[in-house]
Design a protein around this motif. Structure first.
Motif, PDB file in Angstrom:
ATOM      1  N   ILE B 182      54.516  46.270  87.183  1.00 28.29           N
ATOM      2  CA  ILE B 182      55.521  45.258  86.849  1.00 28.29           C
ATOM      3  C   ILE B 182      56.904  45.886  86.846  1.00 28.29           C
ATOM      4  O   ILE B 182      57.844  45.363  87.446  1.00 28.29           O
ATOM      5  N   ALA B 183      57.039  47.036  86.188  1.00 24.81           N
ATOM      6  CA  ALA B 183      58.359  47.671  86.081  1.00 24.81           C
ATOM      7  C   ALA B 183      58.913  48.025  87.458  1.00 24.81           C
ATOM      8  O   ALA B 183      60.084  47.735  87.755  1.00 24.81           O
ATOM      9  N   LEU B 184      58.098  48.615  88.280  1.00 27.55           N
ATOM     10  CA  LEU B 184      58.590  49.117  89.563  1.00 27.55           C
ATOM     11  C   LEU B 184      58.990  47.964  90.490  1.00 27.55           C
ATOM     12  O   LEU B 184      60.068  47.969  91.098  1.00 27.55           O
ATOM     13  N   ASN B 185      58.128  46.972  90.592  1.00 30.76           N
ATOM     14  CA  ASN B 185      58.423  45.869  91.507  1.00 30.76           C
ATOM     15  C   ASN B 185      59.518  44.957  90.970  1.00 30.76           C
ATOM     16  O   ASN B 185      60.401  44.540  91.716  1.00 30.76           O
ATOM     17  N   SER B 186      59.479  44.654  89.686  1.00 33.68           N
ATOM     18  CA  SER B 186      60.539  43.804  89.139  1.00 33.68           C
ATOM     19  C   SER B 186      61.857  44.574  89.121  1.00 33.68           C
ATOM     20  O   SER B 186      62.921  43.997  89.280  1.00 33.68           O
ATOM     21  N   GLY B 187      61.753  45.878  88.943  1.00 34.08           N
ATOM     22  CA  GLY B 187      62.968  46.698  88.950  1.00 34.08           C
ATOM     23  C   GLY B 187      63.653  46.653  90.307  1.00 34.08           C
ATOM     24  O   GLY B 187      64.881  46.494  90.398  1.00 34.08           O
ATOM     25  N   ILE B 188      62.869  46.781  91.359  1.00 33.94           N
ATOM     26  CA  ILE B 188      63.459  46.665  92.706  1.00 33.94           C
ATOM     27  C   ILE B 188      63.975  45.243  92.914  1.00 33.94           C
ATOM     28  O   ILE B 188      65.077  45.035  93.411  1.00 33.94           O
ATOM     29  N   GLY B 189      63.172  44.267  92.496  1.00 38.11           N
ATOM     30  CA  GLY B 189      63.558  42.873  92.694  1.00 38.11           C
ATOM     31  C   GLY B 189      64.808  42.488  91.931  1.00 38.11           C
ATOM     32  O   GLY B 189      65.595  41.649  92.384  1.00 38.11           O
ATOM     33  N   ALA B 190      64.987  43.076  90.769  1.00 36.54           N
ATOM     34  CA  ALA B 190      66.163  42.747  89.959  1.00 36.54           C
ATOM     35  C   ALA B 190      67.334  43.652  90.288  1.00 36.54           C
ATOM     36  O   ALA B 190      68.410  43.510  89.707  1.00 36.54           O
ATOM     37  N   GLY B 191      67.129  44.575  91.206  1.00 38.22           N
ATOM     38  CA  GLY B 191      68.214  45.495  91.551  1.00 38.22           C
ATOM     39  C   GLY B 191      68.567  46.423  90.408  1.00 38.22           C
ATOM     40  O   GLY B 191      69.735  46.731  90.177  1.00 38.22           O
ATOM     41  N   ALA B 192      67.544  46.882  89.679  1.00 38.69           N
ATOM     42  CA  ALA B 192      67.787  47.749  88.525  1.00 38.69           C
ATOM     43  C   ALA B 192      68.348  49.088  88.975  1.00 38.69           C
ATOM     44  O   ALA B 192      68.025  49.581  90.047  1.00 38.69           O
ATOM     45  N   GLU B 193      69.189  49.665  88.111  1.00 40.37           N
ATOM     46  CA  GLU B 193      69.770  50.960  88.424  1.00 40.37           C
ATOM     47  C   GLU B 193      68.764  52.078  88.164  1.00 40.37           C
ATOM     48  O   GLU B 193      68.816  53.125  88.809  1.00 40.37           O
ATOM     49  N   GLU B 194      67.861  51.878  87.232  1.00 33.37           N
ATOM     50  CA  GLU B 194      66.846  52.892  86.964  1.00 33.37           C
ATOM     51  C   GLU B 194      65.567  52.208  86.494  1.00 33.37           C
ATOM     52  O   GLU B 194      65.625  51.140  85.885  1.00 33.37           O
TER      53      GLU B 194
END
Lengths: 329, 329, 329, 329
Positions: B182-194
């Motif tokens: 969840i963290a990795l895919n949502s992080g990419i999807g949300a444009g997370a900085e880290e």
């Protein structure tokens, strides 16, 4: 990764817009920054390329666009580019700016344009499939398709509310001139009673029979998903009239989902797919690849020769037709 | 399809609930109707099986649930079932109702329970992976995972609005005790900085460095996605404090997405996956299969021995970590 | 609160369904429980009342429906009820079940039916305005209106994405046969360049002029919101054709939002309004009121004689037309 | 409308951001264009005013922001501005750019700052209430409040899915340090079983009693909405622990909705309110008004002296507490 040949990349969006195109643009621009390659965004597709309507873009120029529908580079369909003269103009821009390669985000019409440019002027071209229709060979999912499916089921869920309250039949038209991907998958997702797609003509008598069976089974509403390109020979309004004529005791309505299918904030799936595709496109160029399309195959990034992507056909999963029949019982 | 041995199937949901469980229940019930097999819905998972809390279900009993979050069969974690005595009670129910096979919608804890029942009482058991965490071997996607990703990016998009308005750093905790899907895919999807995940410990100094670099690059906000189970040794609030202490000029906030990740109307992807899985589970039983899990592999339905599904580990795509690094430039 | 006369209340939904009707039903049922009055839910509006299709409902029968679109009591338009014979049948049901008063959730057509029943058989009737159109006198907001507005702007935001990407004009038809409430408010909310409503006919030449001015001002897309009942004499497709003919350099498209406007989970505003209205309706009956409509006036619950509510007209706020003109500059 | 005195207007957003602030900015900018007044957007609130961080804005600078959360002008809380020295700096900017009046979009803290500036330097100031908390005197609705309510009920609907599946009690914390508006209205909208607000301390024993009654009535889940500022003396986690201790047979969870309440695309209500308020603010200045707040009263734009707006208190509608009690039966 570094390449002696690829120092400047141009990126454009072409054809019908799709949610996730912005995420792909962002990925191309940022991957270029990462690999220290200059990146030019071309406005209005090939039309802008011919007119020299482009600008260099850095990572901050694409901030926050990952969540936005549409395309900040605009899109257009250009007739002029389909002529040799038009493509010469485009090449002129390419020469003027010293562009070494072109990334095209769009459908197979756009890829065809890119192939011509590539052949005539020996320009490396990479395609990224961006269209809600999912009708491109060489990828299991095109960018925008997943979002469009969610938009459709959200709309049909709303229609179900009113259909059930009034015990109505609804014919709901969704996009798909040549392919039933949206209709078939959204139809299963929305729990549609019947799905009409270009790939399978069930015939009008069978449709009537299924509607009757549906009512007999105690259902208080009925949703028929109709792909634009389905083969009954009738459009969605004519289908509705036909059913009202033959089943006068039914209350029938039509809803055309229309252009909302093209817009909206992209789903996580589309954002991740677009992000991966944009990076893969830049990296493919740096590895010396050309005239290929970036696609998703078995959840991995894969290359398909652009020519094959254009000529090939993405087939619907016929198994889903069977599933839909079982589940609408 | 018909089987002499499988005349009555029971279905239950177990463990943490996930969006799409209802769609899977619907598919099991309707596939049973289609194949003229009786179907019993068991309430509250194994607890209900022990207590005889079940009822026969027909196609109209599952109407409209395809769009609903949660599980109409309820779920529970049962300690008693983990004892031999408990399972005897469950078997008593199975005998009493003449149930020939059991379909379990849940995660690997639930499958373990099913395997025990299967071995001790020779009952054919089929698993359908339903959990938002995507941490089950033998399937590329678990039911509920895609919806949870969309819920997370929708929440982070909102947080981005306020983060950008105030130039803040946000630590956003998402679910995932053991896995970073969840963290990795949502992080990419949300444009997370880290993105901080259990599978990779970047270390606190590197985190600080990346936050500094992020600000230096001109970004006006910063989102750090933190999986519950990440390995820095600090929870999300402690991480926030740590950053405030070491980078006092930053304005840091925490948001824990929490249980909204488990709910909501399932995405089209999850509805279709659940629909296919439910039909496949019933058909597997009718074909004489047992003790397998239904999964998605290369976009097709596939069987995995239940034991393997329990013991195996679904690995994150490490390539995505690389993509995330490139795109947060 | 207690009444010697009101021991049994029936509630029905009638006319076009609207989001929040379920929240109103829930409030009526639970307020009845609270005040120890029996409550009967009548299915399919007056048709069900004539046919004796009703059942007693308790607080658990309405659980979780506050968030659901449509109406669990179903709705219908009944021609038979408009005859004296029909209403006699309805009265028969009322007598048979010993019903002391009737709460009608619907629009003015439904209130008219209720008034006839009330006069002919001396039955206390209370109206709760439930319609997305907001065209009912005596209340600033009808139940469902706020949700419909949000559905429309969500759709138009999506259309804006694609309109802007392609530099297109979109004619977007929204509901409103007699009133421009939805068009005017959603038009302002969506930032529409022009809004066509029944209450004001700007004329086709002025429309063309405004579109030209809009393009000249540098706008890359243009949204015209068209109420169904606007008075140009052309429907939305004809309007589009007219513009394409007179402004051939424009790329024009049409989108009909349609029935999705009636469905969907109600907004918080509609849920609270429906909840307050349902309680107020029951309390009005217990206080001895009859033949009134519950409405929202200055954010407070208010009574309007049902006859006045039927005959009066809810006027749009003309000030909003002015605001829209200023903001589309 | 024209004024000899007002030729240049500055606008800023200050304090906590709220959805709809962008719509208000857009309305101010475009109304200025309409009335041929120059408009300056000041970045980061009073901080930017002190630092001279502002730019002239035209109608195209605010395109498409009506649908975006946050504030394109950014917001900040400035300690320095609370000093005389700080305000002198701000005045320096005002003089330098020849600004004739200031429009402040924010809460009462921001209005207080504006009043000081106005008094000390005789600058006409207009306030537009933008905050999700709805705790400002002189307006029935602040900009952002309606959107926040919808965000909360959407989140609680998701939590309800999982709560019901597992038969759990959830304590859900929503924003509201001083006022219970969000808690009370979202609580009714979400069908919460109990609502804890700063304005009413029901006491812990009564809370336990209500939870017990709720379970006894057959409810399979229970949602308690807790405003940040409620007066039990325990925070939401302590409340949860308290209940678990006293009712050990209950399965209790906590969810803190948090900052997602501040973000997201504004609702139609907030967009229209913000649009009207922005136009009204500019027109008020042109009419010679100063030191007032634009508010919504009885659905109409109204003026309140800024001092009164700051000192007054917006009271919750106590009637809603009663409604909530009845409906949670």
């Amino acid at each position: 990764m570094k390449s002696d040949k690829i120092k400047k990349i141009a990126v454009l969006t072409s054809g019908g817009d799709a949610p996730g195109m912005n995420a792909a643009i962002r990925a191309v621009v940022r991957a270029c920054t990462y690999y220290e390659v200059a990146c030019f965004g071309v406005f209005r597709g090939f039309q802008g390329l011919m007119e020299g309507d482009l600008k260099e873009m850095g990572p901050r120029d694409v901030k926050y666009i990952i969540s936005k529908g549409g395309t900040i580079l605009k899109s257009a369909r250009s007739k002029e580019f389909m002529t040799k003269e038009g493509r010469k103009k485009a090449h002129h821009t390419i020469e003027k700016y010293g562009i070494d390669a072109l990334i095209i985000i769009g459908g197979d019409g756009s890829f065809t344009g890119g192939m011509l440019l590539s052949k005539e002027f020996n320009l490396p071209v990479i395609g990224i499939p961006g269209t809600i229709d999912n009708d491109i060979y060489g990828t299991s999912h095109t960018i925008g398709y997943d979002t469009a499916l969610n938009t459709v089921i959200d709309a049909v869920d709303k229609i179900r509310d009113t259909a059930t309250s009034h015990k109505r039949i609804f014919f709901v038209e969704v996009m798909g001139r040549d392919a039933g991907f949206i209709a078939l998958n959204s139809g299963i997702g929305a729990g549609a009673e019947e799905i009409l797609i270009p790939e399978e003509n069930i015939g009008l008598p069978k449709l009537l029979e299924k509607l009757k069976r549906s009512k007999a089974s105690g259902k208080s509403s009925c949703i028929v998903i109709v792909a634009e390109g389905e083969k009954s020979g009738k459009n969605v309004f004519e289908l509705s009239d036909y059913v009202e004529e033959h089943l006068p005791e039914y209350d029938v309505r039509v809803s055309v989902i229309g252009h909302i299918q093209r817009g909206g904030s992209p789903s996580c799936f589309d954002r991740v797919l677009a992000s991966r595709s944009g990076v893969a496109a830049v990296e493919a160029l740096l590895k010396g690849k050309k005239n290929i399309m970036i696609g998703l195959q078995n959840d991995l990034m894969a290359y398909t020769p652009l020519e094959k992507a254009i000529k090939g056909e993405n087939k619907i999963d016929e198994e889903l037709i069977r599933i839909s029949d079982i589940l609408s019982i």
